[in-house]
Design a protein around this motif. Sequence first.
Motif, short mmCIF file in Angstrom:
data_model
loop_
_atom_site.label_atom_id
_atom_site.label_comp_id
_atom_site.label_asym_id
_atom_site.label_seq_id
_atom_site.Cartn_x
_atom_site.Cartn_y
_atom_site.Cartn_z
N HIS A 35 0.83 -1.21 0.00
CA HIS A 35 0.00 0.00 0.00
C HIS A 35 0.86 1.25 0.00
N TRP A 36 1.90 1.25 0.81
CA TRP A 36 2.76 2.43 0.90
C TRP A 36 3.46 2.71 -0.44
N LEU A 37 3.87 1.65 -1.11
CA LEU A 37 4.56 1.83 -2.38
C LEU A 37 3.61 2.22 -3.51
N ALA A 38 2.36 1.76 -3.43
CA ALA A 38 1.42 1.97 -4.54
C ALA A 38 0.88 3.40 -4.59
N ILE A 39 0.94 4.11 -3.49
CA ILE A 39 0.35 5.44 -3.44
C ILE A 39 1.29 6.49 -4.04
N TYR A 40 0.74 7.34 -4.87
CA TYR A 40 1.51 8.52 -5.29
C TYR A 40 0.73 9.77 -4.89
N VAL A 41 1.46 10.78 -4.51
CA VAL A 41 0.86 12.04 -4.05
C VAL A 41 1.59 13.19 -4.72
N THR A 42 0.85 14.19 -5.16
CA THR A 42 1.44 15.44 -5.66
C THR A 42 0.77 16.60 -4.92
N ARG A 43 1.45 17.73 -4.93
CA ARG A 43 0.89 18.90 -4.25
C ARG A 43 1.08 20.12 -5.15
N ASP A 44 0.00 20.81 -5.38
CA ASP A 44 0.05 22.02 -6.20
C ASP A 44 -0.83 23.09 -5.57
N GLY A 45 -1.20 24.07 -6.36
CA GLY A 45 -2.01 25.16 -5.84
C GLY A 45 -3.39 24.72 -5.39
N ARG A 46 -3.85 23.58 -5.90
CA ARG A 46 -5.17 23.07 -5.51
C ARG A 46 -5.10 22.19 -4.27
N GLY A 47 -3.89 21.97 -3.76
CA GLY A 47 -3.74 21.11 -2.59
C GLY A 47 -3.14 19.77 -2.96
N PHE A 48 -3.44 18.77 -2.16
CA PHE A 48 -2.92 17.44 -2.39
C PHE A 48 -3.75 16.70 -3.44
N GLN A 49 -3.07 16.03 -4.35
CA GLN A 49 -3.71 15.15 -5.32
C GLN A 49 -3.00 13.80 -5.25
N GLY A 50 -3.70 12.75 -5.60
CA GLY A 50 -3.04 11.45 -5.52
C GLY A 50 -3.82 10.36 -6.19
N GLY A 51 -3.25 9.18 -6.15
CA GLY A 51 -3.88 8.01 -6.76
C GLY A 51 -2.97 6.81 -6.60
N SER A 52 -3.21 5.79 -7.41
CA SER A 52 -2.42 4.56 -7.37
C SER A 52 -1.42 4.56 -8.51
N ILE A 53 -0.19 4.16 -8.21
CA ILE A 53 0.83 4.06 -9.24
C ILE A 53 0.44 3.07 -10.32
N LEU A 54 -0.45 2.14 -9.99
CA LEU A 54 -0.91 1.16 -10.97
C LEU A 54 -1.64 1.82 -12.13
N GLN A 55 -2.22 2.98 -11.87
CA GLN A 55 -2.94 3.70 -12.93
C GLN A 55 -2.01 4.29 -13.97
N VAL A 56 -0.85 4.75 -13.54
CA VAL A 56 0.02 5.52 -14.44
C VAL A 56 1.27 4.78 -14.89
N ALA A 57 1.59 3.67 -14.26
CA ALA A 57 2.79 2.90 -14.63
C ALA A 57 2.40 1.44 -14.78
N SER A 58 2.11 1.03 -16.01
CA SER A 58 1.61 -0.32 -16.25
C SER A 58 2.61 -1.40 -15.86
N TRP A 59 3.92 -1.07 -15.84
CA TRP A 59 4.93 -2.07 -15.51
C TRP A 59 4.83 -2.52 -14.05
N THR A 60 4.11 -1.75 -13.22
CA THR A 60 3.98 -2.13 -11.81
C THR A 60 2.90 -3.19 -11.58
N ARG A 61 2.03 -3.41 -12.56
CA ARG A 61 0.87 -4.27 -12.32
C ARG A 61 1.24 -5.73 -12.08
N PRO A 62 2.20 -6.32 -12.81
CA PRO A 62 2.58 -7.70 -12.48
C PRO A 62 3.18 -7.84 -11.08
N LEU A 63 3.71 -6.75 -10.52
CA LEU A 63 4.27 -6.82 -9.17
C LEU A 63 3.21 -7.09 -8.12
N THR A 64 1.95 -6.84 -8.46
CA THR A 64 0.89 -7.12 -7.49
C THR A 64 0.75 -8.61 -7.22
#
Length: 446
Positions: A35-64
């Motif tokens: 869970h800790w590795l899968a989470i990505y977080v960004t911060r900009d003028g709108r505040g915190f944004q985030g999601g799962s690394i599985l959404q943006v990096a397909s190479w991580t999916r077999p690691l599940t």
Amino acid sequence: MTRQVRRLAERTPPQRERYADLLRAVAITAVVIGHWLAIYVTRDGRGFQGGSILQVASWTRPLTWLFQVMPLFFLVGGFANAASLTSHLRRGGNAMGWVLGRTARLLRPTTMLLGGLAAAALTARGLGAEPALIGVAVWLASIPLWFLVAYVAVMVLTPPMYALHRRAGLAVPIILTVLVGGGDLARLVLNVPYAGQANFLLAWLAVHQLGFAWQDGRLPSRRSVALPMAAAGFAALVLLTVVGPYPVSMVGFGGERVRNTSPPTLALLALAVTQTGIALWMRGPGNRWLRRLGPWTVVVAINSMIMTLFLWHMTAVVIGVMLLYGTAVMPDAMPGSALWLLLRVPWLACLALVLALLVTLFGGFERRAGRWAASVGTVKGVWPTALTIAGVGAVLAGLLALALAGPGHHGPTGLPVRVLVAYFGGVAALGFVRRRYSRPARIAGR
């Protein structure tokens, strides 16, 4: 605490299946790190944004396939619940008393988490935090509670399902697997509305039943059984995901049409069979290693606070985000990039430290729950039985409502009112039955 754990390790009965405790510790640790590795977080003028690394990096999916170890946890849960139930009955207890004792072990640390989240949300609101931000934070921290819906349900069904296992053995998980496949067929091919929702229970029951079979020897840990089982499960997993209609990822994320966990699919059960085969194959070397006091003491320490570790690990994420993101320690980086991967090191180190502090604060509640649960032997009578069933049902309804609520502002506590009413009402009912109607097993056995 350290001396107490060491004494417990030294006094472990020789007949205890230490390897099951090791698997439980490995499973929860893998879930936390995953869970800790899968989470990505960004911060900009709108505040915190985030999601799962599985959404943006397909190479991580077999690691599940490595980090999705909830099947392993249910396997060990089946082993432990079968051993606990049979021991409880031999000492003169009954099934209802066992359910009350077992739920106490789970619900006391769970109650501490829900109460802590509600108190933190109220405090944050009083300090002027935005309601939407509070809602997201509480939702993220409460994600581990969703898993308890399935596990509490499976655990409560242990007495009748174990009786069924005694009659039919391995035929039970086979039939449950066929039913899961039928749910997948109706959902994915026939497009039947709401089809497959029963798989949330049926799939985990199937894995739990494998734990029963391991505990009583119907599923032996011989290599002649374990290796073919692991190979067959892995072959089925490859065929179902690489060739078949199921996604490769064993962890769900936004944007997927089909998810292997929501509801559980045949592909997830293939992973469960693979993990079971590997676990049985490694049992001999694992038990030999655990005869050493050092490794066994570490396993005892983790298991003494395992629910606290699991329940609070996403709260550590919320705290870690507020401490690190937007600072020089954790600058913004493209999720999946080389810099992002490098920054996982301070990220994991910070979360581990925060979780250690949370466990220090709240781990004692779990240890005391274990001693309290051991005192419950029998519960008899129509009204205590009805109140126990109602209490368990209310707890499950509250946890299910929490899982379905999603992020958002749900009131001053950050939690929907129906969650609080159902869950705490159910806990109060179960606590009343334990105090008023339960009797120690040693008295019942006289």
